[in-house]
Motif scaffolding. Sequence first.
Motif, short mmCIF file in Angstrom:
data_model
loop_
_atom_site.label_atom_id
_atom_site.label_comp_id
_atom_site.label_asym_id
_atom_site.label_seq_id
_atom_site.Cartn_x
_atom_site.Cartn_y
_atom_site.Cartn_z
N HIS A 123 63.44 14.19 114.52
CA HIS A 123 64.04 13.20 115.42
C HIS A 123 65.42 12.81 114.93
O HIS A 123 65.58 11.94 114.08
CB HIS A 123 63.15 11.95 115.51
N PRO A 124 66.45 13.47 115.46
CA PRO A 124 67.82 13.04 115.15
C PRO A 124 68.26 11.96 116.15
O PRO A 124 68.03 12.10 117.35
CB PRO A 124 68.64 14.33 115.32
N TRP A 125 68.85 10.89 115.64
CA TRP A 125 69.32 9.81 116.52
C TRP A 125 70.44 9.07 115.81
O TRP A 125 70.72 9.30 114.64
CB TRP A 125 68.18 8.87 116.90
N SER A 126 71.07 8.16 116.53
CA SER A 126 72.15 7.36 115.91
C SER A 126 72.21 5.98 116.54
O SER A 126 71.71 5.74 117.64
CB SER A 126 73.50 8.07 116.06
N VAL A 127 72.85 5.07 115.81
CA VAL A 127 73.13 3.72 116.29
C VAL A 127 74.65 3.53 116.20
O VAL A 127 75.26 3.92 115.22
CB VAL A 127 72.34 2.64 115.52
N TYR A 128 75.24 2.93 117.25
CA TYR A 128 76.69 2.78 117.33
C TYR A 128 77.03 1.56 118.19
O TYR A 128 76.13 0.91 118.73
CB TYR A 128 77.32 4.06 117.88
N ASP A 129 78.30 1.28 118.33
CA ASP A 129 78.77 0.12 119.12
C ASP A 129 77.96 -1.15 118.79
O ASP A 129 77.33 -1.75 119.65
CB ASP A 129 78.70 0.40 120.62
N LEU A 130 78.00 -1.54 117.53
CA LEU A 130 77.21 -2.69 117.09
C LEU A 130 77.65 -3.98 117.78
O LEU A 130 78.83 -4.25 117.94
CB LEU A 130 77.33 -2.86 115.58
N THR A 131 76.67 -4.78 118.15
CA THR A 131 76.93 -6.11 118.69
C THR A 131 76.48 -7.19 117.71
O THR A 131 76.80 -8.36 117.88
CB THR A 131 76.19 -6.32 120.03
N SER A 132 75.74 -6.78 116.69
CA SER A 132 75.26 -7.71 115.68
C SER A 132 75.09 -6.95 114.38
O SER A 132 74.56 -5.84 114.35
CB SER A 132 73.92 -8.30 116.12
N GLY A 133 75.55 -7.54 113.28
CA GLY A 133 75.43 -6.90 111.97
C GLY A 133 76.56 -5.92 111.71
O GLY A 133 77.42 -5.70 112.56
N THR A 134 76.53 -5.32 110.52
CA THR A 134 77.55 -4.34 110.14
C THR A 134 76.88 -3.07 109.64
O THR A 134 75.74 -3.10 109.18
CB THR A 134 78.48 -4.88 109.03
N PHE A 135 77.61 -1.97 109.72
CA PHE A 135 77.08 -0.71 109.21
C PHE A 135 76.83 -0.80 107.70
O PHE A 135 75.84 -0.29 107.20
CB PHE A 135 78.04 0.44 109.51
N GLU A 136 77.75 -1.44 107.00
CA GLU A 136 77.59 -1.59 105.55
C GLU A 136 76.30 -2.33 105.22
O GLU A 136 75.54 -1.93 104.34
CB GLU A 136 78.80 -2.32 104.96
N GLN A 137 76.03 -3.41 105.95
CA GLN A 137 74.80 -4.17 105.71
C GLN A 137 73.58 -3.35 106.09
O GLN A 137 72.55 -3.41 105.42
CB GLN A 137 74.81 -5.50 106.47
N ALA A 138 73.67 -2.55 107.14
CA ALA A 138 72.55 -1.71 107.56
C ALA A 138 72.17 -0.74 106.44
O ALA A 138 70.98 -0.57 106.13
CB ALA A 138 72.90 -0.94 108.83
N MET A 139 73.17 -0.12 105.82
CA MET A 139 72.89 0.82 104.72
C MET A 139 72.29 0.09 103.52
O MET A 139 71.34 0.57 102.90
CB MET A 139 74.17 1.55 104.31
N GLN A 140 72.81 -1.09 103.21
CA GLN A 140 72.26 -1.87 102.10
C GLN A 140 70.82 -2.29 102.38
O GLN A 140 69.97 -2.23 101.50
CB GLN A 140 73.14 -3.08 101.80
N ASN A 141 70.56 -2.70 103.62
CA ASN A 141 69.19 -3.07 103.99
C ASN A 141 68.24 -1.90 103.80
O ASN A 141 67.11 -2.07 103.31
CB ASN A 141 69.13 -3.55 105.45
N LEU A 142 68.67 -0.69 104.17
CA LEU A 142 67.83 0.50 103.99
C LEU A 142 67.59 0.79 102.52
O LEU A 142 66.48 1.18 102.14
CB LEU A 142 68.46 1.70 104.69
N ARG A 143 68.60 0.60 101.70
CA ARG A 143 68.43 0.81 100.25
C ARG A 143 67.34 -0.09 99.68
O ARG A 143 66.65 0.26 98.74
CB ARG A 143 69.75 0.54 99.52
N GLU A 144 67.20 -1.28 100.25
CA GLU A 144 66.18 -2.22 99.79
C GLU A 144 64.82 -1.95 100.43
O GLU A 144 63.79 -1.98 99.76
CB GLU A 144 66.64 -3.65 100.09
N LYS A 145 64.81 -1.71 101.74
CA LYS A 145 63.56 -1.60 102.49
C LYS A 145 62.83 -0.28 102.26
O LYS A 145 61.59 -0.26 102.25
CB LYS A 145 63.82 -1.78 103.99
N LEU A 146 63.55 0.82 102.13
CA LEU A 146 62.89 2.10 101.96
C LEU A 146 61.93 2.09 100.76
O LEU A 146 60.73 2.37 100.93
CB LEU A 146 63.91 3.24 101.85
N PRO A 147 62.40 1.75 99.54
CA PRO A 147 61.48 1.76 98.39
C PRO A 147 60.35 0.73 98.50
O PRO A 147 59.25 0.96 98.01
CB PRO A 147 62.38 1.43 97.19
N GLN A 148 60.62 -0.39 99.17
CA GLN A 148 59.59 -1.41 99.35
C GLN A 148 58.46 -0.95 100.27
O GLN A 148 57.41 -1.55 100.30
CB GLN A 148 60.20 -2.69 99.94
#
Length: 189
Positions: free
Chosen positions: A99-124
């Motif tokens: 499943h390839p997909w993408s998220v773009y044209d953000l209306t809330s949050g930032t890409f930088e924060q999204a990547m940081q959130n994934l760094r935390e959530k994935l291992p948890q």
Amino acid sequence: MSELRSGPVVTARCFSLPIAALAAALILTGCSLVNSDSGKLGYEPEVRAVEPAEDEVNAISSQLLDWMGVKGKVTESGAMAGTCDAVDPDFQTHYSVEHPWSVYDLTSGTFEQAMQNLREKLPQNGWEITSDGLTKSQARNPEIVAVNRETHHGVRIEWARSRSGKLPKLITVDVGSRCYKAPKGTKLG
């Protein structure tokens, strides 16, 4: 849907992902690449109907989007079964799901924060990050590669922050499964 893959998909003994995602995942998972003309998978593929396997990958994608904590436009696609080249390049009896997909044209949050959130959530949540750095491309975009050893899924996430022309910034995600054996009588392809 536009194709989000960064290169050809290669089948590994554990799961199928684009080459860029496999490089880091293979090192830590103990998997090895299988030539599509020879060899076996190195594991007994689970007999599984296609729809539940696709549903599972779609659910993983939804969870990843939730973990990002951003709002924006998301490509409208779903997980699809494809070939398991190592044992069935003709797509008759075995398959994997991607499943390839993408998220773009953000209306809330930032890409930088999204990547940081994934760094935390994935291992948890049972994912092992096997690579977290910059792509080897000229753009040197941030990239996270992770595997879930329990479900045998892999994911490659890239924040395309440097794009040519007036292309919008986006995060691309590619979720992939290992190979499955279709139940007897299933028509693949």
